[in-house]
Write an enzyme that holds these catalytic residues in place. Structure first.
Site, PDB file in Angstrom:
ATOM      1  N   THR A  67      30.347  32.532  46.460  1.00 57.25           N
ATOM      2  CA  THR A  67      30.834  31.878  45.239  1.00 57.25           C
ATOM      3  C   THR A  67      30.760  30.357  45.429  1.00 57.25           C
ATOM      4  OG1 THR A  67      32.263  33.683  44.608  1.00 57.25           O
ATOM      5  CG2 THR A  67      33.025  31.487  43.974  1.00 57.25           C
ATOM      6  N   ARG A  73      34.734  44.315  35.436  1.00 62.91           N
ATOM      7  CA  ARG A  73      35.785  43.719  36.290  1.00 62.91           C
ATOM      8  C   ARG A  73      35.688  42.181  36.220  1.00 62.91           C
ATOM      9  NH1 ARG A  73      35.566  40.024  40.937  1.00 62.91           N
ATOM     10  NH2 ARG A  73      37.387  40.421  42.219  1.00 62.91           N
ATOM     11  N   VAL A  74      36.838  41.541  36.052  1.00 64.81           N
ATOM     12  CA  VAL A  74      36.872  40.079  36.052  1.00 64.81           C
ATOM     13  C   VAL A  74      37.705  39.636  37.255  1.00 64.81           C
ATOM     14  CG1 VAL A  74      37.629  38.022  34.800  1.00 64.81           C
ATOM     15  CG2 VAL A  74      36.630  39.937  33.543  1.00 64.81           C
ATOM     16  N   GLY A  75      37.170  38.711  38.013  1.00 65.98           N
ATOM     17  CA  GLY A  75      37.891  38.212  39.190  1.00 65.98           C
ATOM     18  C   GLY A  75      38.740  36.997  38.862  1.00 65.98           C
ATOM     19  N   ASP A  76      39.107  36.275  39.906  1.00 61.49           N
ATOM     20  CA  ASP A  76      39.984  35.109  39.742  1.00 61.49           C
ATOM     21  C   ASP A  76      39.260  33.875  39.219  1.00 61.49           C
ATOM     22  OD1 ASP A  76      38.601  35.208  42.273  1.00 61.49           O
ATOM     23  OD2 ASP A  76      39.699  33.411  42.842  1.00 61.49           O
ATOM     24  N   THR A 102      37.953  30.914  46.481  1.00 64.92           N
ATOM     25  CA  THR A 102      36.930  31.939  46.709  1.00 64.92           C
ATOM     26  C   THR A 102      37.520  33.013  47.623  1.00 64.92           C
ATOM     27  OG1 THR A 102      34.750  32.374  47.652  1.00 64.92           O
ATOM     28  CG2 THR A 102      35.937  30.504  48.572  1.00 64.92           C
ATOM     29  N   GLY A 103      37.117  34.247  47.394  1.00 68.70           N
ATOM     30  CA  GLY A 103      37.640  35.339  48.216  1.00 68.70           C
ATOM     31  C   GLY A 103      37.926  36.551  47.364  1.00 68.70           C
ATOM     32  N   GLY A 117      39.311  38.295  44.798  1.00 68.14           N
ATOM     33  CA  GLY A 117      39.895  37.742  43.588  1.00 68.14           C
ATOM     34  C   GLY A 117      41.206  38.338  43.131  1.00 68.14           C
TER      35      GLY A 117
END
Ligand code: ASP
Length: 323
Positions: free
Chosen positions: A187, A215-218, A237-238, A240
């Site tokens: 990312t 799916r939506v991450g952070d 990053t990581g 999420g």
């Protein structure tokens, strides 16, 4: 993914700081040519961002420019070269925020936008909204003159092999990305400060390899993976899900404001205590309104680079610091 003892990096008088993700990054796994390409992309992004700021431009413009360069580079998990979701599609998330005005824009799950960070930016400039998702976000980008590409533009061979191998190993189970983490995430994110003291933050990603589609991450969640105000700018990053539940990016800013602590102390507390104790894996970059920065991660490695007011550049790839 396994958590490692965290690493904290601090510096001051920085004008632009970026990251290229966390993960298991072994020097031996990267050829000298690839290492050079990473270095080149990071330095290119830093110098183009710095040019904007040194000409009196705004930090949000520098952040957008730096991230676009990394989105165009197939080595990172953002734009071209992003990871595949379980349905073998590439779905991209990005967010950008202006710390001075608290204006923010974000897109999630876009499939045709060449530079998602610019679509996020256009939401600030041309819409009354903060976040657009899926086909509505793709449509908005097209209507607003953002370059649209076919899915095939994003696809690179290594990423395809990565998803095929992972699916074979996990027998097509959609819920196993946390048990079978990718070796490198990639990312990208950036924080910057302009001559007027205005901070900005931005982040762009393909999300997590083998994520369930939709799916939506952070990354595009304002306050989770991306946040900027007058006090601090943060890009994460990581894994999420942990960053969302701990509202990591906003919490860093809140800790500095409410506890009157330096950015490095807030970042350390977040990564080494809150996130690690919760089992979350990842890292972040943060910058305060005086150009003090902190980078911290509890993975084996994190790519980052920064440029100071005097033009000196530091780049870290595979934990080899190049100055
Ligand atoms: N945080 C991103 C997500 O969960 C992935 C990453 O940073 O590598 O979507």
């Amino acid at each position: 993914m396994q958590a490692f003892k965290s690493n904290i990096i601090e510096a001051n008088d920085v004008i632009l700081l970026l990251h290229g993700g966390v993960g298991r990054i072994h020097k031996e796994a990267i050829s000298p040519e690839t290492e050079h390409l990473y270095q080149e992309a990071i330095i290119h992004a830093l110098t183009e961002g710095q040019k904007i700021i040194s000409c009196g431009g705004k930090s949000i413009d520098a952040v957008e420019t730096a991230i676009r360069i990394l989105e165009d580079c197939p080595l990172f998990n953002a734009g071209k070269g992003a990871v595949y979701a379980n349905n073998e599609m590439i779905e991209l998330d990005a967010a950008i925020m202006d710390g001075k005005t608290l204006n923010a824009g974000s897109v999630a799950g876009v499939r045709t936008v060449k530079n998602p960070i610019s679509a996020a930016r256009k939401i600030i400039d041309n819409s009354p909204h903060v976040m657009l998702v899926g086909s509505g976000a793709d449509e908005f980008a097209k209507e607003n003159g953002i370059e649209i590409v076919d899915q095939s533009y994003f696809k690179v061979k290594d990423r395809w092999q990565q998803i095929i191998k992972l699916k074979e190993e996990t027998e097509n189970n959609t819920d196993l990305f946390s048990k079978h983490p990718p070796t490198k995430l990639g990312t990208v994110g950036c924080v910057a400060i302009d001559e007027g003291g205005g901070l900005a933050a931005g982040t762009s990603t393909g999300g997590m390899l083998n994520k369930k589609f939709g799916r939506v991450g952070d990354t595009p969640i304002i306050g989770a993976g991306t946040y900027a105000n007058k006090i601090c700018a943060v890009s994460c990053t990581g894994h999420g899900e942990y960053f969302i539940c701990h509202a990591v990016a906003h919490d860093i800013c809140a800790m500095i404001e409410y506890k009157s602590i330096p950015v490095s102390v807030a970042v350390k507390e977040m990564i080494e205590e809150k996130l690690t104790n919760a089992g979350g894996v990842g890292g972040l970059i943060a910058m305060d309104a005086n150009g003090n920065i902190a980078v911290n991660y509890n993975t084996e490695g994190m790519f980052y680079g920064f440029i100071k007011k005097d033009g000196t550049i530091t780049v870290n790839i595979c934990n080899m610091i190049i100055e």
